[in-house]
Each structure stands twice: as C-alpha cells, then as structure tokens.
Write a protein that holds these residues in place. Structure first.
Motif, short mmCIF file in Angstrom:
data_model
loop_
_atom_site.label_atom_id
_atom_site.label_comp_id
_atom_site.label_asym_id
_atom_site.label_seq_id
_atom_site.Cartn_x
_atom_site.Cartn_y
_atom_site.Cartn_z
N ALA A 1 -2.76 2.41 -2.33
CA ALA A 1 -1.52 3.81 -2.20
C ALA A 1 -2.64 5.11 -1.58
CB ALA A 1 -1.03 3.69 -3.28
N TRP B 1 -0.85 7.67 0.44
CA TRP B 1 0.58 8.94 -1.04
C TRP B 1 -0.22 9.27 -1.67
CZ3 TRP B 1 3.37 2.97 -2.67
CH2 TRP B 1 3.77 2.27 -1.61
N GLU C 1 5.95 7.14 -7.98
CA GLU C 1 6.17 6.14 -8.40
C GLU C 1 6.89 5.62 -9.73
OE1 GLU C 1 2.87 7.87 -5.45
OE2 GLU C 1 3.25 7.95 -7.50
#
Length: 284
Positions: A24, A29, A282
């Motif tokens: 990620a 992210w 998330e």
C-alpha cells in the motif's frame, strides 16, 4: 478474463498484513507505521491473500464488525500480475465472505462505477486535507490524554459514530505505538476524542470526533502542535460535515485526495455531524 495460472486464496497472517501495508505504501496510500496490529485486532479472519505458485500477488481486506456491518479495503494486485483476473477473483471471494452484511468502502472516485456494478451506492465523499505540524504544543485544561479516560466511557462515546461494534479495534488504535490520543472533557464528561498516528509520510489524524466544532478545533490544535514544524499532517474529512470542512479551511489545509464512501445497503445511521476526521480509509 482467463487466468494464466490458478489463484490460491487464504487468510493472511499478521506478518503478511504488514507486508501488504508495504504494498500500500508503494501505491502511495501512506499507511500508518503500526496499523497492522490494530487492523488485525478488528477481525483476524478478515484479510485475504491471493497467491500464484506460492507467491503473494494480491490482497483485500474484508473486515466484519459486529453482527451486520463490514468494510472492504486494501484491494491491491501487484503491478506485474494485473490484467489476469486475479483481482476480480479475490474481490468475489471477499464479497462471498461478507454476504448478508451491509458493506462499506472508501474507493477512488474513478472506480465508483465499477463498485456500483457490485451493488455499492454512493453515500458521500471524503476529502483528504494536508497541512503541517506547528511544533508548538498548546496546553488546554479541557484536552486530556485519552489514557486518563476509562475505556468503557470511550467505547460508549464512539458507538454512535460507527455503524457497528469495534471495541477490539478501538482499544488497540488509541494505544498504538507512535501515536498521540487525546480527549475533550466538558463538565466531567467525554465530549470528543482524536488520535494522531505516525505514517510513512508525516502523521494522520483520525478519528477526530467531537460534540461541537469548537471542541474539534481544540483537539486538532492540540495534536497538530505535537507534530514537528513542517512535518506533514493529514486529516480525512466527511464532506457532508460542513463544519469539518470549515475546520480544515480555517487551518489552511489543502485538499489533496478524495474517496467515494459507498455502501451495499442503506447508509448507516452514524452521527456524521460529530465526525470531523475519518479513522482510516482502509477499515472505515
């Protein structure tokens, strides 16, 4: 699409979840440095890994909360394995695992139409705002370390702000390494709380919850002051909370990213007017 080789799908270990959060990070992210343990505490069975010939190639989070809610996140196929149908296979497995629940997600706006094909409907947008630490801690009598607040008091305060039970996650989240957690006390009563955690880049504040915009502002100022001058600080704001957007604007934060909050069922009855910062894209 025909797969070149069969995909094996199984639950992740905690170490594998750490690995996926590195994926990620490579996608930009910016996950928290210590997110994995708290994510895992929410639902250890909720993290699926896709493997080809024993090599991990894809991930998805399909986390169950309470009896009726779930959240999808962490949906990644490693670049070299894209376009082979592995992502769709993993997505389908996750949705089967969550059958019968109202499922939420925070997806990039460009994928909104694709999520709609899977039964998700747009509820509102979340806007990521970026600012910087001031390096100037501010002492306010009504802002206290969250560790001084009984956990059951915190759990009860948080309950109307999330669609279902998340006590195990919350207990870990407010105590994670590299974080600062504070509460707002009014007349001896908890009237807001916030957590700032260390990420790959700077810090993220989330959740930021308060009964009033003034208390949210005090919590934000308290945390921003604990980040070193110039270090990035991010706040993810539900756009439907106009007071939260106003807070970001007052502090000179700049919008830099957005997501589409979507659900397969009715929009949960959360008190969005008290939510000034989302916990995590998330896990909701």
């Amino acid at each position: 699409m025909k797969q070149a080789k069969p995909l094996t799908i199984r639950q992740m270990s905690l170490a594998e979840l750490d690995m996926v959060l590195d994926w990620a990070a490579a996608e930009g992210w910016n996950p928290g440095l210590h997110d994995a343990a708290c994510f895992y505490a929410a639902d250890p069975a909720g993290f699926l890994l896709g493997l080809v010939d024993g090599e991990a190639v894809a991930s998805i989070f399909a986390v169950k909360y309470g009896a009726g809610f779930a959240f999808i996140g962490g949906y990644i196929v490693k670049p070299a394995w894209r376009g082979m149908g592995y992502g769709k296979a993993l997505w389908d497995a996750a949705m089967v695992q969550l059958a019968g629940r109202n499922v939420g997600l925070d997806g990039v706006v460009a994928q909104q139409a694709n999520y709609a094909k899977s039964g998700f409907a747009l509820a509102y947008r979340n806007i990521r705002f970026a600012g910087a630490g001031s390096g100037q801690p501010v002492d306010m009598a009504h802002i206290v370390p969250l560790s001084s607040v009984d956990f059951e008091t915190l759990r009860q305060y948080d309950a109307p702000l999330f669609p279902d039970e998340r006590a195990d996650f919350l207990r870990c989240w407010v105590q994670q390494a590299g974080s600062v957690a504070v509460g707002a006390m009014v007349g001896g009563r908890l009237a807001g709380y916030a957590v700032m955690r260390r990420c790959r880049q700077g810090y993220k504040i989330g959740p930021l919850c308060a009964d009033t915009a003034e208390l949210a502002d005090a919590l934000f100022v308290s945390l921003k002051g604990r980040a070193a001058t110039g270090v990035p600080v991010f706040l993810d704001v539900p756009e439907v909370n106009l007071a939260a957007c106003g807070l970001a604007q007052r502090h000179g934060l700049q919008s830099c990213f957005e997501t589409a909050r979507m659900y397969t069922g009715a929009q949960p009855a959360m008190q969005l007017q008290r939510q000034f910062g989302v916990t995590s894209f998330e896990l909701g």
